[in-house]
Design a protein around this motif. Structure first.
Motif: not given
Length: 232
Positions: A147-161, A165-174
Motif C-alpha cells: 500500500x506504499x506505492x501508486x500504480x503509476x510509480x510501480x510501473x515506472x520503478x519496474x521500467x514498464x509503461x 503493466x496492465x497486460x502483464x497483470x491480466x496474464x498473471x493475476x486475471x
C-alpha cells in the motif's frame, strides 16, 4: 477461518494446501485474494480461477474438497493458461490440458498418500516442466500489498509503461493492477479486523479514507456487510 476448514503450508514455495468440509461451512463465502487453486472434488480435478467477487459454494455430492492454493501470479505458468482466461471460473483441468497431461495428473493423485499430497505432486511435476515465474510478478504483489506505492510509480520503478503493466497483470493475476490493489487491501483490512483492530483504525492503517469507505469496499468485493462477514 471457517468451521470445517483446515490448511497448512505446502512444500511448494508460497503455496498452501487445504481441506474444506463443504456440508459444514457451505454458507462461508470464498473471498477474492488474488490467488488460484487446484481442487480435487467429486473425483475431478478443477481449477478455481482468480475471483473478482465472493464465490459461494453450493452443497452437492461433494462432502469434502481438497485444494492447493498458489501464490498470486504463480498458477498460470503451471497450468499453461493466462489467468484472465480463468477469471471467476471453475473449469475442469481436463478442459485445459491434453488427455495425456490429465491422465498423468490423475495417476499422481491416485498414487499419493493423501489428496493434498497428490495435488502437491502435480504442482511439482508441472514446476519441473515449466519456465519459472518472472521475478517481476511477485514484486508487483509485494509492492501493491504494501500500500506504499501508486500504480503509476510501480510501473515506472519496474521500467514498464502502464499498458504493459496492465497486460502483464491480466496474464498473471486475471485482472489489472487496480483491481488487484483493491483485493489485496481488502485482505489486509480483514486480517487486521479479525485480529481485533477497531474498524476505524483498520481503515486508517490500510489506506481507506474512513470506516465508511472500508465498509463500502468490503460489501462490494465480498457481497455482504463487513460486520456480517466478520461474524462468520
Amino acid at each position: 477461518m471457517p468451521l470445517g476448514y483446515r490448511e497448512r503450508p505446502s512444500r511448494i514455495p508460497g503455496a498452501t494446501v487445504w481441506v474444506r468440509d463443504i456440508t459444514v461451512d457451505a454458507t462461508a463465502p470464498v473471498l477474492p485474494d488474488g490467488c488460484m487453486d487446484l481442487l480435487w472434488m467429486n473425483g475431478r480435478l478443477t481449477v478455481a480461477g482468480p475471483d473478482t467477487r465472493a464465490y459461494h459454494p453450493t452443497i452437492g455430492p461433494a462432502t469434502r474438497i481438497a485444494g492447493i492454493r498458489f501464490a498470486p501470479g504463480a498458477a498460470p505458468a503451471l497450468l499453461g493458461v493466462p489467468a484472465n482466461e480463468l477469471c471467476d471460473g471453475r473449469p475442469d483441468l481436463s478442459d485445459l490440458w491434453t488427455p495425456a497431461q490429465s491422465r498423468r495428473a490423475l495417476a499422481l493423485l491416485e498414487s499419493a498418500s493423501s489428496s493434498t499430497a497428490g495435488l502437491e505432486a502435480i504442482a511439482e511435476w508441472r514446476a519441473a516442466d515449466t519456465i519459472p515465474v518472472d521475478p517481476i510478478v511477485p514484486r508487483i504483489v509485494t509492492e501493491l500489498r504494501s500500500g506504499a506505492t501508486t500504480i503509476a510509480d510501480l510501473a515506472a520503478d519496474l521500467g514498464l509503461g502502464p499498458r504493459r503493466l496492465h497486460r502483464l497483470s491480466l496474464a498473471a493475476f486475471g485482472y489489472g493492477p487496480k483491481t488487484l490493489t483493491r483485493i489485496l487491501r481488502m485482505q489486509r483490512a480483514l486480517a487486521l479486523a479479525r485480529a481485533g483492530t477497531p474498524l476505524a483504525e483498520t481503515a486508517f492503517r490500510t489506506g481507506y479514507s474512513d470506516q465508511s469507505h472500508l465498509s463500502r469496499e468490503i460489501r462490494d468485493l465480498a457481497g455482504m456487510p463487513l460486520t456480517e462477514l466478520l461474524a462468520r
